[in-house]
Scaffold this motif. Structure first.
Motif, PDB file in Angstrom:
ATOM      1  N   LEU A 100      28.306  28.018  34.981  1.00  0.00           N
ATOM      2  CA  LEU A 100      28.307  27.847  36.436  1.00  0.00           C
ATOM      3  C   LEU A 100      27.555  28.968  37.134  1.00  0.00           C
ATOM      4  O   LEU A 100      27.299  28.881  38.349  1.00  0.00           O
ATOM      5  N   LYS A 101      27.264  30.015  36.413  1.00  0.00           N
ATOM      6  CA  LYS A 101      26.548  31.156  36.979  1.00  0.00           C
ATOM      7  C   LYS A 101      25.170  30.706  37.441  1.00  0.00           C
ATOM      8  O   LYS A 101      24.433  30.052  36.708  1.00  0.00           O
ATOM      9  N   GLY A 102      24.812  31.052  38.651  1.00  0.00           N
ATOM     10  CA  GLY A 102      23.556  30.599  39.249  1.00  0.00           C
ATOM     11  C   GLY A 102      23.746  29.394  40.134  1.00  0.00           C
ATOM     12  O   GLY A 102      22.917  29.115  41.008  1.00  0.00           O
TER      13      GLY A 102
ATOM     14  N   GLN B 157      36.201  21.593  30.559  1.00  0.00           N
ATOM     15  CA  GLN B 157      35.687  22.904  30.932  1.00  0.00           C
ATOM     16  C   GLN B 157      36.740  23.996  30.762  1.00  0.00           C
ATOM     17  O   GLN B 157      36.416  25.132  30.410  1.00  0.00           O
ATOM     18  N   ALA B 158      38.005  23.643  31.016  1.00  0.00           N
ATOM     19  CA  ALA B 158      39.099  24.620  30.917  1.00  0.00           C
ATOM     20  C   ALA B 158      39.737  24.625  29.537  1.00  0.00           C
ATOM     21  O   ALA B 158      40.790  25.262  29.358  1.00  0.00           O
TER      22      ALA B 158
ATOM     23  N   ILE C 118      36.532  29.581  27.325  1.00  0.00           N
ATOM     24  CA  ILE C 118      36.518  29.320  28.766  1.00  0.00           C
ATOM     25  C   ILE C 118      35.422  30.141  29.437  1.00  0.00           C
ATOM     26  O   ILE C 118      34.718  29.656  30.331  1.00  0.00           O
ATOM     27  N   GLN C 119      35.248  31.399  28.988  1.00  0.00           N
ATOM     28  CA  GLN C 119      34.204  32.247  29.575  1.00  0.00           C
ATOM     29  C   GLN C 119      32.822  31.650  29.356  1.00  0.00           C
ATOM     30  O   GLN C 119      31.969  31.682  30.258  1.00  0.00           O
ATOM     31  N   GLU C 120      32.612  31.098  28.191  1.00  0.00           N
ATOM     32  CA  GLU C 120      31.314  30.492  27.903  1.00  0.00           C
ATOM     33  C   GLU C 120      31.069  29.294  28.822  1.00  0.00           C
ATOM     34  O   GLU C 120      29.945  29.087  29.304  1.00  0.00           O
TER      35      GLU C 120
ATOM     36  N   ASP D 254      29.177  40.311  31.628  1.00  0.00           N
ATOM     37  CA  ASP D 254      28.060  39.444  31.994  1.00  0.00           C
ATOM     38  C   ASP D 254      27.900  39.290  33.502  1.00  0.00           C
ATOM     39  O   ASP D 254      27.062  38.505  33.960  1.00  0.00           O
ATOM     40  N   ALA D 255      28.685  39.999  34.288  1.00  0.00           N
ATOM     41  CA  ALA D 255      28.584  39.909  35.746  1.00  0.00           C
ATOM     42  C   ALA D 255      27.280  40.521  36.235  1.00  0.00           C
ATOM     43  O   ALA D 255      26.762  41.493  35.655  1.00  0.00           O
TER      44      ALA D 255
END
Length: 562
Positions: free
Chosen positions: A504-506, A434-435, A497-499, A522-523
């Motif tokens: 994890l958003k949500g 993930q990182a 990393i942002q992708e 994208d915040a």
């Protein structure tokens, strides 16, 4: 002490009038020469064996007792440092804390040991004092007055110099430790600035001050040690001279009195050894008294600054976090770092904090993570005040990735699982993926067991940053805070990393602090901060169209990009 007496054929004539000893010698005089020699040898053997056993136990206690005391004191200090407020570290230098926590206990243990040494020598002094008092009260009175005056004289002239020298040693050691610590921590900057000469001069001054203070202390001890011995010997001679004035002209009485005087002088001379030891122990206590007192002050500071946590545990899930009239002011600042912050962060929401340096973003993060407590206002976790929550349990639910990474001089595996237990290999690999770490991890000589060096020196800045992100993801927190977490990464690694993080958003609460506004588009909400206040709030597109601080920051970054 008794060997010359019991081996003397005329001992009964010289010492016979002394109580108890006369009776002992009367019985001894009935023995022939061979029996007397056998008795003397047997008596000496018993005394030598008992003395050896006693000295052995005294030596063992003298070794083990200070070590045990020092261990307890060091651990108490270290535990205290782990449990005090974060602000205490901001107000104290690392070298100072090192000296007070590690080195002062050694001096305090020496003081406590010498207190016990004083008690031991006082017991010996009392025994010999009882003997000389039994032999001659008059000569004992004269000798006692002389010894008391001698001890007072030595204390008056040596106590303050020794205490001052001890303080100078402590201050010089603190400066030396600070210089050394900052050299190790800032070695890269030192080399880049060609500042080796400057740091050498700094350390040399600190070390020279330490040596001079140590030399001063040792010279004071060297002066008063022999001085005390000389004066004490003079007391013995003076007592003998004064006693001679009371001798009768009669030869028989003179012989008996001489026996008393001789035995008195022998006992008094024996008394001088514990008296000298007593003076040496007192000198050590005076020399270390500042360090001992400073350690006590240190413990009081630890108690006063100890972090106090609530008792309520966090729920299984976190649905929202509210900041209600939240404010914070640093002790050395006139203006508030945060002023009346009111926000609500919902589960699964991604929040971005933007603004100029010093606008209060990192302070807000420190308050949310429980590192610091607000000056006023509240932080509510599902309507429970964070001040009432068990902070260690709260920190298990929150992960922070800061711009300044901290890696241990340990294996990559232990750095990733730092503070965690029973972590399986598959979870570690997933966090590394993930990182975006797997590419360079595979190239490490020992893989996950590679030692990273001091503060991760064997990795590049970007690699250190990614390891820090992986470590946070591995703990699987409900809230993840990224405080300029991708600032050291190249654009390709940052985008990858942002992708991964957007996935994890949500699922988790994501709080992102960034100066590069492209990373926060994208915040769900962007909070624009200025001088400790939230001045704008909204989505990227809404704030971009609004003629406010956010749009100004965007234009400024566009100009820089051009």
């Amino acid at each position: 002490m008794l060997m010359p007496i019991i081996s003397s054929s005329g001992a009964i004539d010289v010492f016979g009038d002394i109580p108890l000893l006369g009776v002992f010698l009367t019985d001894l005089d009935k023995l022939d020469t061979s029996e007397r020699i056998f008795f003397a040898a047997s008596f000496m053997l018993v005394m030598v064996i008992l003395r050896g056993i006693l000295l052995f136990f005294v030596a063992v206690i003298g070794i083990l007792l200070p070590i045990d005391i020092q261990r307890e004191l060091v651990l108490d200090g270290y535990k205290g440092l782990l449990n005090i407020s974060y602000n205490y570290y901001k107000e104290n230098r690392a070298g100072t804390l090192l000296t007070r926590c590690i080195e002062h206990p050694n001096k305090k243990a020496a003081v406590l040991y010498n207190v016990a040494n004083i008690v031991t020598n006082l017991c010996l002094i009392l025994i010999y004092f009882a003997l000389i008092l039994f032999i001659s009260p008059l000569m004992t009175l004269v000798a006692s007055i002389c010894v008391v005056l001698l001890l007072l004289l030595v204390r008056v002239f040596s106590s303050n110099p020794l205490k001052n020298a001890g303080k100078e040693i402590t201050d010089a050691r603190v400066s030396m430790n600070n210089a050394f610590h900052q050299t190790v921590q800032g070695i890269k900057l030192i080399k880049l600035r060609n500042a080796e000469g400057y740091m050498l001069q700094w350390f040399d001054r600190a070390y020279e001050n330490f040596l001079q203070a140590s030399k001063k202390s040792q010279l004071i001890n060297a002066a008063f040690g022999p001085g005390f011995t000389t004066l004490a010997g003079s007391v013995v001679c003076g007592a003998l001279i004064i006693a001679s004035l009371f001798l009768s002209a009669d030869e028989g009485e003179t012989t008996a009195a001489f026996g008393q005087i001789l035995l008195f002088i022998i006992c008094l001379y024996r008394l001088l050894t514990p008296a000298i030891n007593l003076n040496q122990a007192r000198a050590i206590i005076d020399n270390n008294s500042f360090a001992m007192n400073d350690y006590d002050v240190f413990c009081q500071e630890l108690t006063a600054n100890r972090s106090v946590y609530g008792s309520e545990e966090c729920g299984d899930t976190i649905s929202q976090v509210n900041c209600v009239d939240l404010s914070y002011q640093y002790q050395d600042k006139a203006d508030k770092a945060l002023q009346d912050i009111n926000i609500t962060i919902l589960s699964g929401e991604m929040i971005a904090l933007v603004g100029a340096s010093g606008s209060g973003k990192s302070t807000l993060v420190d308050l949310l993570s429980g590192i610091m407590k607000p000056t006023s206002g509240r932080i509510l976790v599902d309507d429970v005040d964070l001040s009432n929550v068990n902070i260690p349990s709260w920190r298990k639910r929150i992960g922070v990735v800061s711009q300044e990474t901290y890696l241990l001089n340990d294996s990559l595996r232990n750095n990733l699982t730092f503070g965690l237990e029973n972590v399986d290999e598959q979870s570690i690999i997933h966090a590394l993926e993930q990182a975006e770490c797997m590419e360079f991890v595979k190239q490490l000589p020992d893989g996950l067991d590679t030692i990273l060096g001091e503060r991760g020196a064997k990795l590049s800045g970007g690699q250190q940053q990614r390891i820090s992100i992986a470590r946070t993801l591995l703990s699987n927190p409900d809230i993840i805070i990224f405080d300029e977490a991708t600032a050291n990464l190249d654009s390709f690694a940052e985008k990858a990393i942002q992708e991964n993080l957007l996935k994890l958003k949500g699922e988790k609460i994501l709080i992102v602090i960034a100066h590069r506004l492209s990373t926060v588009k994208d915040a769900d909400r962007i909070l624009v901060m200025n001088k400790g206040k939230i001045v704008e709030e909204g989505a990227h597109k809404d704030l971009e169209r609004k003629a406010g601080l956010y749009s100004e920051l965007l234009r400024h970054q566009d100009l820089i990009a051009e």
